[in-house]
Structure formats: structure tokens, C-alpha cells
Design a protein around this motif. Structure first.
Motif, PDB file in Angstrom:
ATOM      1  N   UNK A 137      -5.636   1.940  -1.167  1.00  0.00           N
ATOM      2  CA  UNK A 137      -6.767   1.728  -0.255  1.00  0.00           C
ATOM      3  C   UNK A 137      -7.147   0.244  -0.210  1.00  0.00           C
ATOM      4  N   UNK A 138      -7.258  -0.387  -1.386  1.00  0.00           N
ATOM      5  CA  UNK A 138      -7.617  -1.807  -1.444  1.00  0.00           C
ATOM      6  C   UNK A 138      -6.591  -2.681  -0.728  1.00  0.00           C
ATOM      7  N   UNK A 139      -5.320  -2.360  -0.915  1.00  0.00           N
ATOM      8  CA  UNK A 139      -4.247  -3.133  -0.265  1.00  0.00           C
ATOM      9  C   UNK A 139      -4.265  -2.929   1.247  1.00  0.00           C
ATOM     10  N   UNK A 140      -4.569  -1.725   1.702  1.00  0.00           N
ATOM     11  CA  UNK A 140      -4.673  -1.473   3.146  1.00  0.00           C
ATOM     12  C   UNK A 140      -5.872  -2.195   3.755  1.00  0.00           C
ATOM     13  N   UNK A 141      -6.945  -2.344   2.973  1.00  0.00           N
ATOM     14  CA  UNK A 141      -8.111  -3.092   3.464  1.00  0.00           C
ATOM     15  C   UNK A 141      -7.776  -4.579   3.613  1.00  0.00           C
ATOM     16  N   UNK A 171       0.836  -1.209   0.000  1.00  0.00           N
ATOM     17  CA  UNK A 171       0.000   0.000   0.000  1.00  0.00           C
ATOM     18  C   UNK A 171       0.868   1.256   0.000  1.00  0.00           C
ATOM     19  N   UNK A 172       1.951   1.207   0.784  1.00  0.00           N
ATOM     20  CA  UNK A 172       2.885   2.340   0.838  1.00  0.00           C
ATOM     21  C   UNK A 172       3.517   2.587  -0.533  1.00  0.00           C
ATOM     22  N   UNK A 173       3.860   1.490  -1.222  1.00  0.00           N
ATOM     23  CA  UNK A 173       4.435   1.594  -2.566  1.00  0.00           C
ATOM     24  C   UNK A 173       3.448   2.275  -3.518  1.00  0.00           C
ATOM     25  N   UNK A 191      -4.708  -5.644   4.186  1.00  0.00           N
ATOM     26  CA  UNK A 191      -3.824  -5.577   5.351  1.00  0.00           C
ATOM     27  C   UNK A 191      -4.641  -5.578   6.644  1.00  0.00           C
ATOM     28  N   UNK A 192      -5.719  -4.806   6.649  1.00  0.00           N
ATOM     29  CA  UNK A 192      -6.592  -4.690   7.824  1.00  0.00           C
ATOM     30  C   UNK A 192      -7.190  -6.037   8.224  1.00  0.00           C
ATOM     31  N   UNK A 193      -7.578  -6.839   7.229  1.00  0.00           N
ATOM     32  CA  UNK A 193      -8.166  -8.162   7.516  1.00  0.00           C
ATOM     33  C   UNK A 193      -7.148  -9.063   8.214  1.00  0.00           C
ATOM     34  N   UNK A 194      -5.911  -9.025   7.759  1.00  0.00           N
ATOM     35  CA  UNK A 194      -4.865  -9.842   8.397  1.00  0.00           C
ATOM     36  C   UNK A 194      -4.559  -9.337   9.804  1.00  0.00           C
ATOM     37  N   UNK A 195      -4.563  -8.009   9.988  1.00  0.00           N
ATOM     38  CA  UNK A 195      -4.305  -7.445  11.317  1.00  0.00           C
ATOM     39  C   UNK A 195      -5.420  -7.844  12.292  1.00  0.00           C
ATOM     40  N   UNK A 196      -6.644  -7.914  11.783  1.00  0.00           N
ATOM     41  CA  UNK A 196      -7.776  -8.329  12.628  1.00  0.00           C
ATOM     42  C   UNK A 196      -7.677  -9.807  13.006  1.00  0.00           C
ATOM     43  N   UNK A 197      -7.149 -10.625  12.085  1.00  0.00           N
ATOM     44  CA  UNK A 197      -6.967 -12.050  12.383  1.00  0.00           C
ATOM     45  C   UNK A 197      -5.974 -12.230  13.524  1.00  0.00           C
ATOM     46  N   UNK A 198      -4.950 -11.380  13.525  1.00  0.00           N
ATOM     47  CA  UNK A 198      -3.940 -11.440  14.601  1.00  0.00           C
ATOM     48  C   UNK A 198      -4.512 -10.865  15.895  1.00  0.00           C
ATOM     49  N   UNK A 199      -5.385  -9.855  15.752  1.00  0.00           N
ATOM     50  CA  UNK A 199      -5.994  -9.223  16.926  1.00  0.00           C
ATOM     51  C   UNK A 199      -5.098  -8.194  17.575  1.00  0.00           C
ATOM     52  N   UNK A 206      -3.881  -2.544  13.985  1.00  0.00           N
ATOM     53  CA  UNK A 206      -5.168  -2.188  13.362  1.00  0.00           C
ATOM     54  C   UNK A 206      -5.313  -0.663  13.330  1.00  0.00           C
ATOM     55  N   UNK A 207      -4.964  -0.019  14.446  1.00  0.00           N
ATOM     56  CA  UNK A 207      -5.030   1.434  14.532  1.00  0.00           C
ATOM     57  C   UNK A 207      -4.132   2.114  13.514  1.00  0.00           C
ATOM     58  N   UNK A 208      -2.922   1.576  13.340  1.00  0.00           N
ATOM     59  CA  UNK A 208      -1.981   2.126  12.352  1.00  0.00           C
ATOM     60  C   UNK A 208      -2.543   2.005  10.933  1.00  0.00           C
ATOM     61  N   UNK A 209      -3.205   0.863  10.664  1.00  0.00           N
ATOM     62  CA  UNK A 209      -3.788   0.653   9.335  1.00  0.00           C
ATOM     63  C   UNK A 209      -4.941   1.625   9.086  1.00  0.00           C
ATOM     64  N   UNK A 210      -5.780   1.823  10.111  1.00  0.00           N
ATOM     65  CA  UNK A 210      -6.860   2.819   9.995  1.00  0.00           C
ATOM     66  C   UNK A 210      -6.277   4.206   9.722  1.00  0.00           C
ATOM     67  N   UNK A 211      -5.198   4.513  10.396  1.00  0.00           N
ATOM     68  CA  UNK A 211      -4.526   5.807  10.204  1.00  0.00           C
ATOM     69  C   UNK A 211      -4.050   5.965   8.764  1.00  0.00           C
ATOM     70  N   UNK A 212      -3.446   4.875   8.222  1.00  0.00           N
ATOM     71  CA  UNK A 212      -2.975   4.901   6.831  1.00  0.00           C
ATOM     72  C   UNK A 212      -4.138   5.081   5.855  1.00  0.00           C
TER      73      UNK A 212
END
Length: 423
Positions: free
Chosen positions: A184-188, A171-173, A190-198, A203-209
Motif C-alpha cells: 500500500x505504501x509503495x503504491x501511494x 508494490x506488486x512484489x 507510485x501514485x504521487x509520481x503518476x500525478x506528477x506526470x498527469x 493514476x486509475x490503474x494505481x487506484x485499482x491496485x
């Protein structure tokens, strides 16, 4: 990644190898103890130069042991893992000192040692690390190539943590390339994987991005939505340093919209949170704007207080920057010194080779000259010998002819005498 995290990573993959549920360590006691000793010194050493020194010691041991032929497979894996880990710590050191090319080169060395069947998780991590360096170097094509490889290996072992990290990198690239819809799609994802980890902080950093990406495409409503979601998650995770950044992002958003009251509220929140949790960059940015505000409304006491905080933050940041500059300068000096030494050794080796070649040429020339002279002498001697032999033969032939002539005359005399008697 901090030194502690790097060491834990090294400890995890290097000091023991888990094969079919069994843990093995090297049967070479001296080398194993040396590896463990160097590892502990890395763990507790805060000076990065000394930390590198111990890692260099570790590297020499594990590289030497790993290259031994006919090594027990379990022991070989132990040293292989330690060898990879040592390379990764060296790559991290190169990144810290600003040597991105060195970071990439060493990570590529680590890739060559990895086994694609047993080091998939490691391969995912290394390709992700290489991608980050390529992004910093603005080599986006190579970065994307490594990102895709990282995703492939990380998916093979369900490494959700690395998948989240690599999609964040992806997403940064895309953001760097101004392809914001893809980002945006790549961060979404990313968000799903962050939620799986909990992991609420991640998750907050991804929302910020996501908020910052929506801000870039002027979708302020969605940007604000994700910024507020980020604050919820980061508050739950008690990651107040990043919350101060999010507050500042909302301030900038509101300021652009012309909502001065809301903008001021979030600017104060950003400064107060950053000041409390020592987020120096946010203290500097928010403090500068807040100072101008208090100066404008003629509140000298608050303006002075804010200014003092900004000056203090600037001072600390300058010291840290100087420290980083010194670290990079020391590294550059040591690297150049090492390269100069290698160059000098290569030159000495070359001179030695040239001298050796010269000596060899002289010896060969002497041998060839000697052989040539010997052959000439032998030829002349043989010719002289043949000439003498021919002269001797000619002399004997002449004597033989004389003798034959004398005998012929004697015979003729006898015949004449005999004829005379008969007559």
C-alpha cells in the motif's frame, strides 16, 4: 510494451545521439542506411518472427560497428545506443515467447554496454525490466535488488514515469510476498509520481491496485473508496477496458459482503462495458456469473445471449492462447535448432582440433623419432670413427715401436762393431 512502443524507444535512443544539444548520425552511409532500413521494417512489421529477423539484422550491424577501435566518440555513441536498443528488443521478444531466463540474460548484456554516466535513464529502465522477470520467476530477492537499482538511476535523472512504474513493480512484489502494508505504501508513492506526470489512465490503474490490496486485508471500505476513485480517473482517460475490470472487482467485493443488489448492478456494468470494449477476460468472468444468475431467475433469453458472448470470448481467448503456444513452440524449436547447430559446430571444431592435435602429435613423434635415430646414428658413427682412429693409432704405435726397436738394435750393432775395432 507493444512492438510500436519498443520501436519508438529504439528510434529515440538508437538512430541519433544528442550530445550537448547537437544531433549526430553515423558517417558510414551504408551501415546507417541499413540501420534505418531495419528499423523501419521493425516499425511496420506485425509478425513478431519477422520483426525479430529484422532486429537480428540490426543487431549484427550495430554490434560490429560498436566494437571497432578508434571510432569517433560521437559515432561510437550512436552505435552504442543502437546496440543497447537492439538488445532490449531481443529481450522483449524473449519475454513475449515466455523465455524469462533469456530475457534476464539479454537485459544483463545490455547493462554491461551501458555507460553509468550517460545512460542512467536507460539503466533505470533495464533494471526495472529485469525485476519484473525475476518476480515472474519468483526470485524475489534478485527482483528487489534490481528494483532498488532502478529507483537509484531513475531518481538521478528525475524520470518520474519510470519511478512510477518501478514503484508499481515494487508494490506488486510485496503483494506477492503478502506484505500488504508495504504494498500500500509503495503504491501511494507510485501514485504521487503518476500525478506528477498527469496520466489519468496510470493514476486509475494505481487506484485499482490500491483497492485490490485493501480488499486482500479485508478493509472493504477503503477498497471501495479506491475502486470508485479508479473509475473516475479511468473514465476521464477513456480507459474503458480497465473500468470493466474495476466494475468486476467491486462486484466481487459486494458479493462477499452479501449485498446482492449492488453486486448485481456492478456485475452487469462489468459485463456491458467489457462487451462494448472487447475486454475478453472480463466478458468471460462476469458472463459466467451473469449467466448463472439469469438461469437461476428463469430468464432463458438473456441467459442464452450471455452464454453466446461467453462462448465467443472463450473461443477468441483459446485462439490467442494457441497462437501464443505456437509462438513459444516455434521459438523453442528455433532456439533448440540454433543450440543444436552451435553444439554440432563445437563438436566439429573439437573433432578438427583433435585431428589437428593428432596430426601434430604424429609429426612431432616423427620428428622426435628421426632426431633420436639421427642422434643414435651419429653416436654410433662417432664411436666407430673413434674406434677406427684408435686402431690406426695403435697400428702406427706398434710400427713406431718396431722401428725404434730396429734402430736400437742397429745402433747396438754399430757400437759393438766400433768397440771391436777399438779393441
Amino acid at each position: 510494451m507493444t512492438l510500436k512502443k519498443i520501436y519508438c524507444f529504439l528510434l529515440l535512443i538508437g538512430f541519433c545521439s544528442n550530445i550537448n544539444g547537437q544531433i549526430y548520425v553515423s558517417n558510414d552511409v551504408n551501415d546507417t542506411l541499413s540501420v534505418e532500413k531495419a528499423g523501419k521494417k521493425i516499425e511496420f512489421e506485425n509478425d513478431i518472427n519477422l520483426w525479430k529477423k529484422w532486429n537480428d539484422e540490426l543487431f549484427k550491424i550495430v554490434k560490429k560497428r560498436y566494437q571497432i577501435k578508434r571510432l569517433d566518440p560521437k559515432i561510437k555513441l550512436f552505435y552504442q545506443n543502437s546496440y543497447i536498443a537492439s538488445l532490449l528488443t531481443e529481450a522483449y521478444y524473449r519475454e513475449v515467447t515466455g523465455d524469462l531466463k533469456g530475457n534476464i540474460d539479454i537485459n544483463i548484456q545490455a547493462l554491461k554496454i551501458c555507460d553509468t554516466t550517460i545512460h542512467k535513464k536507460m539503466l533505470g529502465y533495464i533494471h526495472g525490466s529485469i525485476a519484473i522477470s525475476y518476480i515472474k520467476e519468483s526470485e524475489f530477492e534478485k527482483a528487489e535488488e534490481n528494483i532498488k537499482k532502478s529507483i537509484k538511476y531513475s531518481k538521478a535523472v528525475n524520470d518520474f514515469n519510470q519511478l512510477g512504474q518501478v514503484y508499481s513493480t515494487y508494490a506488486s512484489l510485496k503483494s506477492r510476498q503478502k506484505k500488504y502494508s508495504e504494498a500500500i505504501n509503495l503504491n501511494l508513492i507510485n501514485l504521487e509520481y503518476k500525478k506528477k506526470i498527469g496520466n489519468s489512465s496510470e493514476i486509475g490503474l494505481t487506484y485499482n491496485n490500491l483497492g485490490s490490496t485493501y480488499k486482500e486485508i479485508k478493509n472493504n471500505e477503503k477498497a471501495l473508496f479506491y475502486y470508485k476513485k479508479a473509475i473516475e480517473e479511468l473514465t476521464f482517460a477513456k480507459n474503458f477496458n480497465t473500468i470493466s475490470i474495476t466494475y468486476f472487482n467491486i462486484y466481487m467485493l459486494k458479493d462477499e459482503e452479501g449485498d446482492k443488489k449492488e453486486a448485481l448492478f456492478y456485475l452487469r456494468k462489468a459485463f456491458e462495458t467489457a462487451d462494448k470494449y472487447r475486454e475478453l477476460e472480463v466478458i468471460k468472468k462476469s458472463g459466467e456469473d451473469l449467466y448463472r444468475y439469469y438461469k437461476k431467475i428463469n430468464d432463458p433469453n438473456r441467459a442464452l445471449y450471455i452464454l453466446e458472448k461467453v462462448i465467443e470470448a472463450n473461443s477468441i481467448l483459446s485462439k490467442e492462447e494457441n497462437k501464443n503456444v505456437m509462438l513459444k513452440a516455434d521459438f523453442k524449436y528455433e532456439t533448440e535448432k540454433k543450440e543444436a547447430k552451435i553444439k554440432e559446430l563445437n563438436q566439429k571444431k573439437r573433432i578438427a582440433e583433435l585431428q589437428s592435435n593428432k596430426k601434430t602429435i604424429l609429426i612431432n613423434s616423427f620428428i622426435i623419432s628421426f632426431l633420436a635415430l639421427a642422434m643414435i646414428a651419429y653416436f654410433l658413427f662417432s664411436r666407430f670413427k673413434t674406434q677406427k682412429k684408435n686402431e690406426l693409432l695403435e697400428t702406427k704405435l706398434a710400427e713406431a715401436e718396431k722401428l725404434l726397436e730396429a734402430e736400437k738394435k742397429a745402433t747396438e750393432s754399430e757400437l759393438k762393431a766400433l768397440k771391436s775395432q777399438m779393441n
